[in-house]
Design an enzyme around this catalytic site. Sequence first.
Site, PDB file in Angstrom:
ATOM      1  N   ALA A  60     104.147  59.992  35.063  1.00  0.00           N
ATOM      2  CA  ALA A  60     105.496  59.516  34.773  1.00  0.00           C
ATOM      3  C   ALA A  60     106.038  60.229  33.535  1.00  0.00           C
ATOM      4  O   ALA A  60     105.267  60.681  32.688  1.00  0.00           O
ATOM      5  CB  ALA A  60     105.455  58.012  34.536  1.00  0.00           C
ATOM      6  N   GLY A  99     100.667  58.920  36.887  1.00  0.00           N
ATOM      7  CA  GLY A  99     101.475  58.887  38.110  1.00  0.00           C
ATOM      8  C   GLY A  99     101.228  60.100  38.994  1.00  0.00           C
ATOM      9  O   GLY A  99     101.366  60.025  40.222  1.00  0.00           O
ATOM     10  N   GLU A 102      98.403  59.248  40.944  1.00  0.00           N
ATOM     11  CA  GLU A 102      98.807  58.175  41.869  1.00  0.00           C
ATOM     12  C   GLU A 102      99.539  58.737  43.089  1.00  0.00           C
ATOM     13  O   GLU A 102      99.428  58.205  44.194  1.00  0.00           O
ATOM     14  CB  GLU A 102      99.671  57.148  41.133  1.00  0.00           C
ATOM     15  CG  GLU A 102      98.841  56.313  40.155  1.00  0.00           C
ATOM     16  CD  GLU A 102      99.673  55.407  39.281  1.00  0.00           C
ATOM     17  OE1 GLU A 102     100.550  55.935  38.558  1.00  0.00           O
ATOM     18  OE2 GLU A 102      99.476  54.182  39.330  1.00  0.00           O
ATOM     19  N   GLU A 122      96.800  56.210  31.420  1.00  0.00           N
ATOM     20  CA  GLU A 122      97.842  55.251  31.002  1.00  0.00           C
ATOM     21  C   GLU A 122      97.381  54.320  29.884  1.00  0.00           C
ATOM     22  O   GLU A 122      98.151  53.972  28.993  1.00  0.00           O
ATOM     23  CB  GLU A 122      98.299  54.411  32.200  1.00  0.00           C
ATOM     24  CG  GLU A 122      99.219  55.132  33.172  1.00  0.00           C
ATOM     25  CD  GLU A 122      98.472  55.899  34.263  1.00  0.00           C
ATOM     26  OE1 GLU A 122      97.269  56.177  34.095  1.00  0.00           O
ATOM     27  OE2 GLU A 122      99.114  56.234  35.276  1.00  0.00           O
TER      28      GLU A 122
END
Length: 672
Positions: A60, A99, A102, A122
Site C-alpha cells: 500500500a 499489500g 497480498e 505491516e
Amino acid sequence: MIRTEQTGPILTITLDNPPVNALGAALRSGLAKAIARAADDISVGAIIVTGSGKLFSAGADISEFGKPLADPQLPDVLAAIEACPKPVIAAINGTALGGGLEVALACHYRVALASAKLGLPEVKLGILPGAGGTQRLPRLVGVEAALKMIVSGDPVSVAKALASGLVDKVVENAADLLTAAAGFADSPARPTGERAVSGDAAAADAFAAANPRLFKGFTAPTACVEAVKAAATLPLTEGMAVERRLFLELVAGDQSKALRHAFFAERAAAKVDDLPKDTVKRDIARVGIIGAGTMGGGIAMNFLSAGLPVTMVETNAEALERGAALIRSNYEATAAKGRLTTDQVEAAMALLTPTLEFGAVGECDLVIEAVYENMDVKKQVFGRLDAVAKPGAILASNTSYLDVDAIAACTSRPEDVLGMHFFSPANVMKLVEVVRGAKTAPDVLATVMALGQKVGKVPVVAGVCYGFIGNRMLIPRQDNALALVMEGASPEQVDKVHTDFGMPMGPFQMTDLAGVDIGWHRDETRIDNLKDALCAQGRWGQKTKAGFYDYDANRKRSTSPVVAALIEEFREREGITPRAISDEEIVARTLYTMVNEGALILEEGIAQRSSDIDVVWLYGYGWPRWTGGPMFWGEREGFAKIVAGLEHYTDRMPESFSIAPLLRSPQPEPVA
Ligand code: 3HC
C-alpha cells in the site's frame, strides 16, 4: 500505472508505479479495471500479474494512510482477483511486501524469481496486513508459519516460501519468469480463500506465548494474532471483516502514526537539503581506521561486511592483534548463530589489513580516526593524517563530543574533514551522526552519507556543537537525573520511569553500562558530586561490577546499599532534606528537557529537521519506536504542556537552563 499486454489467450498485467509499485489509488483502480475487463473478455484465457522494475510491489502507499482512502479499496480489488473464473497467476519478479504480497496471495498461483523476498512488514508500521494477508497466508502456509511472518514483519526467501507452500514454482532467471507463469494458464482457477487452514486458535496462542519479545510495547502484534485466529476459525468473508476492523483501529492509532513517522523520518534523514543536485561523490575503494580498540574494530566490521577492504592501524602489536582477534570472534559468534557462513567470515577477514605502519593509510580513500576521546590526541592524529593521506582522501573523526572544526584546523585540508560518530557497539547500532564542519566540502558530505547507507547504516547530518545531536540531548537528562536523586528520588525510581516509557535502560543503568568514570577528573581526593564519590570508590559501573547499582558475575543488577548510604551522606553534606519525587517530575525533568534540548538544536541549525532528531534517538539509543522519537512524542504530548512542565520545575534546574522559543511558537496540528 498499469500496463497490459496480450499474447494469445494470456493477458499480462504489469504494475508500473515507480519507484516501488506502491498500490496507490490510481494503481488500485487500474488493476481493478484490468481484471474486470480480462474476466469479461472471451479472448483472455488466463491472467498474469507482474511488476515492472526491481520490485513486484512494496505494498500500500503508506503516504495515503491517515486520509480517507479513495475507492476501490485493496481488499475489494483482491476479492475480484480471487473470484475471477480464469486462472490468475502472480509472476513475482522481485520483492513483494505488504499489500504487494497480498496481491500475490489473492492470485490462484504464484511463480517467483529466486532472488525475490516475500514479506508482510505491516506490523513495523503499527498495523496488520489489511488486504487479506492475515486470512489468506494461513490458508497457504498454516497458522504458525503465517504468524511468524506477520508478527515479525521479516521477509522470507523464495526458497523458504516454496518449502512452506507460499509459492508454487521458483525461477532462477528473470527472462524465464513469464513463461513459467504461463505454465499455469491451463490450470483451474483456485481461490486461496476456499482452502482449509492448517493449525488452530491454540497454535496462535502458543506462538504468542513463545515469542514475548515480538509483542513488548507494541499493540499491533496482538491484533495480528487475533486476525489469524479468525482465519483459523471463520470462513473467509467473516475473517476478512475481523481483519478490516482491526486494521482500521490500528491505522488510526497513535502507535501506527508514530511508526509511519519513523519510516519516513529514516528516509528523509538520508537527504541533505542544501547539497547541489549535481554533487559528484568521491570513490571509496579502501577505508582506513586509526585505532583497533572496541570502537575501531566495530567500525571496521561495517565496511568488511559490505565487501570494502579496511586497513586498521594501531601503535602497539598486542593491541593490534587483540583488535583483529575481536573482529574475528565477533564474526564467528554470528556464524555460530547461523547468520553467516564460514566462507563469509573468511571473506570478511581476508579484507582486513591490520598494520603498525601509520603510513599505510596513505592508500585509503576514507580514514576514520577512532582513538581516545581527547582533543590533543585527536589533533595529533589529524596532523599526522594530513601528512600521509592521499590528496582527496576523506578524513573522519569518530569523536562523540569534540569540536570537529578544531580537529579539521590541524590539517591543511579542512574541506576533506568531517565527523563520523558511530554508536557502540559500532557493528550493531545503525546510527552514524555525520558531523558537518564549517568547511566540509559538499562532495565529502554526500560521499559519506551515501557510503553510510551502502554499508547498512542510518546516517544523520549534524552540525558542530558539544555532543552533536544525541549526546547533547543526554546532558540535561543525565544532569537532572543526578539532581533528582540528590533531592529525594532513588536511581531505581528514575530508571523505572524511563524503562516504563519504553527505553531499553534508564539514565543510571546507561551510566553504569558506559562507565561512571567517563569524563571523570581522576583525582580521588576531589569529590564534588555523587559521581566523583562513586568513581573514587572504584564504582566505575558494570566493568567493575559496581556503579549506581551492584552487579553479580552475570551482570545481574541489584540495588546497592553502599550507594544508598552515599546518597544519604551527600544529601546531609549539602544540607538537602529529601522529599518525595513524583514520576511526573521525573518525566518533566528528564524527558521534557530532552525535547527542549532538541528544540534548541533545531533552532541552532545543528539538525536539519525535527525528524532527524527522532532518527538519532531511535537508532542510536533505542528510544521506543512506537512513540516516534523524542520530537514526535513531544509534539503529541503538546508543546504547551511541555513548556508548562518545564516552567514548573525551572527553579530546580541549573541556571543555564532556558526554554526553547520554538516550544512556545504556535504548534502545527499533529500529523493525522
Ligand atoms: N508507500 C509509499 N512510499 C514508499 C513505500 C510505500 N509502501 N515504500 C517505499 N516508498 C518510498 C520511500 O519513502 C522512498 O521515497 P523517497 O525516495 O521519496 O524517500 C522510495 O519509495 C524508495 O524507498 P527506499 O528508499 O526505502 O528504497 P529501498 O530500495 O531502500 O527499499 C523497500 C525498498 C524495501 C520496498 C522499502 O522501501 C520498504 O520497506 N518499503 C515499505 C514496505 C512496507 O512497509 N509495505 C507495507 C505497506 S502497508 C500495506 O501494504 C498495507 C496493506 O496490508 C493494506
